[in-house]
Design an enzyme around this catalytic site. Structure first.
Site, mmCIF file in Angstrom:
data_model
loop_
_atom_site.group_PDB
_atom_site.id
_atom_site.type_symbol
_atom_site.label_atom_id
_atom_site.label_comp_id
_atom_site.label_asym_id
_atom_site.label_seq_id
_atom_site.Cartn_x
_atom_site.Cartn_y
_atom_site.Cartn_z
ATOM 1 N N CYS A 1 0.601 -0.981 -0.543
ATOM 2 C CA CYS A 1 0.158 0.108 -0.144
ATOM 3 C C CYS A 1 1.169 1.060 0.236
ATOM 4 O O CYS A 1 0.224 2.435 -0.262
ATOM 5 C CB CYS A 1 -0.912 0.186 1.433
ATOM 6 S SG CYS A 1 -2.111 -0.766 1.443
ATOM 7 N N HIS B 1 -3.152 7.146 1.911
ATOM 8 C CA HIS B 1 -3.770 6.659 1.301
ATOM 9 C C HIS B 1 -4.995 5.783 1.583
ATOM 10 O O HIS B 1 -5.041 6.019 2.786
ATOM 11 C CB HIS B 1 -2.019 5.621 1.533
ATOM 12 C CG HIS B 1 -2.801 4.023 1.690
ATOM 13 N ND1 HIS B 1 -3.164 3.343 -0.136
ATOM 14 C CD2 HIS B 1 -3.593 2.677 2.524
ATOM 15 C CE1 HIS B 1 -3.758 1.911 0.877
ATOM 16 N NE2 HIS B 1 -3.728 1.676 1.917
ATOM 17 N N ASN C 1 -9.985 0.044 -1.215
ATOM 18 C CA ASN C 1 -8.215 0.141 -0.173
ATOM 19 C C ASN C 1 -7.838 -0.580 -1.822
ATOM 20 O O ASN C 1 -8.093 -1.908 -1.410
ATOM 21 C CB ASN C 1 -7.940 -0.618 0.519
ATOM 22 C CG ASN C 1 -6.921 -0.826 1.080
ATOM 23 O OD1 ASN C 1 -5.832 -0.242 -0.230
ATOM 24 N ND2 ASN C 1 -6.041 -1.035 1.917
HETATM 25 N N1 ACO Z 1 -19.305 -7.867 8.576
HETATM 26 C C1 ACO Z 1 -19.707 -8.327 9.695
HETATM 27 N N2 ACO Z 1 -18.942 -8.320 10.865
HETATM 28 C C2 ACO Z 1 -16.941 -8.643 10.113
HETATM 29 C C3 ACO Z 1 -16.658 -8.595 9.253
HETATM 30 C C4 ACO Z 1 -17.735 -8.243 8.141
HETATM 31 N N3 ACO Z 1 -17.143 -8.147 7.125
HETATM 32 N N4 ACO Z 1 -15.117 -8.805 9.245
HETATM 33 C C5 ACO Z 1 -15.166 -9.090 10.762
HETATM 34 N N5 ACO Z 1 -16.617 -9.324 11.254
HETATM 35 C C6 ACO Z 1 -16.543 -9.693 12.998
HETATM 36 C C7 ACO Z 1 -15.701 -10.139 13.252
HETATM 37 O O1 ACO Z 1 -15.704 -12.008 12.835
HETATM 38 C C8 ACO Z 1 -15.101 -10.041 14.908
HETATM 39 O O2 ACO Z 1 -16.814 -10.852 15.454
HETATM 40 P P1 ACO Z 1 -16.656 -11.850 16.814
HETATM 41 O O3 ACO Z 1 -16.796 -10.252 17.827
HETATM 42 O O4 ACO Z 1 -17.665 -12.050 16.433
HETATM 43 O O5 ACO Z 1 -15.186 -12.888 16.538
HETATM 44 C C9 ACO Z 1 -15.847 -8.517 14.878
HETATM 45 O O6 ACO Z 1 -16.447 -8.359 13.937
HETATM 46 C C10 ACO Z 1 -15.422 -7.663 15.356
HETATM 47 O O7 ACO Z 1 -14.415 -8.243 14.319
HETATM 48 P P2 ACO Z 1 -12.939 -7.387 13.913
HETATM 49 O O8 ACO Z 1 -11.043 -7.761 13.330
HETATM 50 O O9 ACO Z 1 -12.402 -6.887 15.768
HETATM 51 O O10 ACO Z 1 -12.912 -5.748 14.037
HETATM 52 P P3 ACO Z 1 -12.713 -4.663 14.285
HETATM 53 O O11 ACO Z 1 -13.667 -3.568 14.332
HETATM 54 O O12 ACO Z 1 -10.875 -4.005 14.193
HETATM 55 O O13 ACO Z 1 -12.637 -3.807 12.191
HETATM 56 C C11 ACO Z 1 -11.372 -4.431 10.378
HETATM 57 C C12 ACO Z 1 -12.311 -4.920 11.278
HETATM 58 C C13 ACO Z 1 -12.441 -2.792 9.917
HETATM 59 C C14 ACO Z 1 -10.737 -4.669 9.697
HETATM 60 C C15 ACO Z 1 -10.079 -2.942 11.307
HETATM 61 O O14 ACO Z 1 -9.467 -3.857 11.957
HETATM 62 C C16 ACO Z 1 -9.321 -2.069 10.209
HETATM 63 O O15 ACO Z 1 -9.591 -1.365 9.065
HETATM 64 N N6 ACO Z 1 -7.980 -2.131 10.433
HETATM 65 C C17 ACO Z 1 -7.001 -1.560 9.575
HETATM 66 C C18 ACO Z 1 -6.674 -2.709 8.239
HETATM 67 C C19 ACO Z 1 -6.776 -2.311 7.375
HETATM 68 O O16 ACO Z 1 -6.993 -1.115 6.799
HETATM 69 N N7 ACO Z 1 -6.021 -2.598 6.085
HETATM 70 C C20 ACO Z 1 -5.964 -2.345 5.088
HETATM 71 C C21 ACO Z 1 -3.705 -2.833 4.331
HETATM 72 S S1 ACO Z 1 -3.210 -1.724 5.683
HETATM 73 C C22 ACO Z 1 -3.215 -0.929 5.258
HETATM 74 O O17 ACO Z 1 -3.934 -0.173 3.887
HETATM 75 C C23 ACO Z 1 -3.105 1.143 6.221
#
Ligand code: ACO
Length: 326
Positions: free
Chosen positions: A116, A253, A283
């Protein structure tokens, strides 16, 4: 009078595949909802490449548009750098295929792999090479087809990404090196391989002999992103002597709305100065910054003389920032 060579951005272009996949569409593939995706990420839809539509195809279209807008003939380009983590083939570099697609037969073309952060890395490399005097005009393109390296059964990752490409045409120009002179003013790239396992693809030609799919610890990536991106922006401002409120446009980004809100709050940046494409593109990895530059250009939010700050973080971890006077 001292002459300082600067890499001036002369044109910008973009390409998005025709097919749009909404959150509603994704909810038919994995157990998710539009509400969850919008609330946690800000993403509403993303573009997905058609079968047979390759990273280089998207890159070529984006480059052509940047060339037309710059009024530059492809034959006057002597450097093509493509930032991608989804190359057409393991080798040759996708940049070489873009070079050939544009009919360029001179100079050099190669890929940069920083996921990224790829576009920030590629701009940094291009700027360095242009300032040596070895090259005169560079196409710097971020192009990705991330849909091909996603695990479409993993709702935690497949909802986040999209396909696309964006490009800029850079030209080495003599300036007086003054604050108001155009061009790239500062670049800073960083990496720390200790964090590899937080965001990676679980295959590769040298390990599994397969492409693999993306794996991520979203929560940890989130935590590092706000901290590392804010840090590199602060370093950029300190090194160049600009205050955050002097920046005309932040072009980050596009990973997650909440990451961007966190950075904006930490650095006290007004939301009106931030370019957002995340809602429509998801993304797009290395393509997200040039796609956002293109959107800002088309919306007349970016003008000659605008002070533009770009930043990114990605797998590795890699991260970095570029400050440019448009
Ligand atoms: N739909 C519904 N529920 C979901 C989904 C979905 N698409 N994805 C995960 N969940 C659930 C999980 O299973 C979990 O359920 P549980 O509590 O029953 O186990 C719950 O939601 C919480 O999951 P988390 O992973 O803790 O959710 P979080 O609030 O952290 O959000 C996310 C997840 C959106 C991926 C977040 O962590 C994030 O944006 N992180 C940054 C990652 C990123 O941007 N990466 C891109 C590449 S790096 C970069 O570009 C900077």
């Amino acid at each position: 009078m001292v002459t300082v060579i600067r890499s001036v951005i002369r044109g910008v272009g973009a390409c998005l595949p025709k097919r749009v996949m909404t959150n509603e569409d994704i909810s038919k593939i994995v157990d998710t909802t539009d509400e969850w995706i919008v609330e946690r990420t800000g993403i509403q839809s993303r573009h997905i490449a058609a079968e047979g539509e390759l990273t280089s195809d998207l890159g070529i279209v984006a480059c052509r548009q940047a060339l037309v807008r710059a009024g530059v003939d492809p034959l006057d380009v002597d450097l093509v750098i493509c930032a991608t983590a989804t190359p057409d083939r393991t080798f040759p570099a996708t940049a070489v295929r873009i070079q050939a697609g544009l009919g360029i037969t001179r100079g050099a073309a190669f890929d940069v792999q920083a996921v990224c952060s790829g576009f920030v890395y590629a701009l940094t490399v291009a700027d360095g090479l242009l300032r040596t005097g070895q090259f005169r005009r560079a196409l710097v393109v971020g192009a990705e087809t991330f849909s091909r390296i996603l695990d479409w059964t993993d709702r935690g990752t497949c909802v986040l990404f999209g396909d696309g490409a964006g490009a800029v045409l850079l030209e080495a120009q003599p300036t007086h090196g003054a604050r108001e002179d155009r061009g790239i003013l500062f670049t800073r790239i960083r990496s720390d391989g200790r964090f590899e396992d937080l965001l990676y693809v679980d295959g590769g030609p040298g390990s599994t002999k397969t492409t693999g799919v993306l794996r991520m610890n979203g929560r940890e990536v989130f935590r590092h992103a706000v901290q590392k991106i804010s840090g590199v922006i602060e370093e950029t401002l300190v090194a160049t002597g600009y205050a955050a409120d002097e920046i005309d446009l932040f072009v980050p980004h596009q990973a997650n709305q909440r990451i961007l809100d966190g950075i904006a709050k930490k650095l006290n940046v007004s939301p009106g100065k931030i370019v957002m494409t995340l809602n429509k593109h998801g993304n797009t990895s290395a393509a997200s910054i040039p796609l956002a530059l293109n959107q800002a250009f088309e919306e007349h939010r970016i003008h000659e003389g605008s002070l533009v700050l770009m930043e990114a973080m990605g797998g590795g971890f890699t991260w970095g920032a570029v400050l440019a006077r448009w």
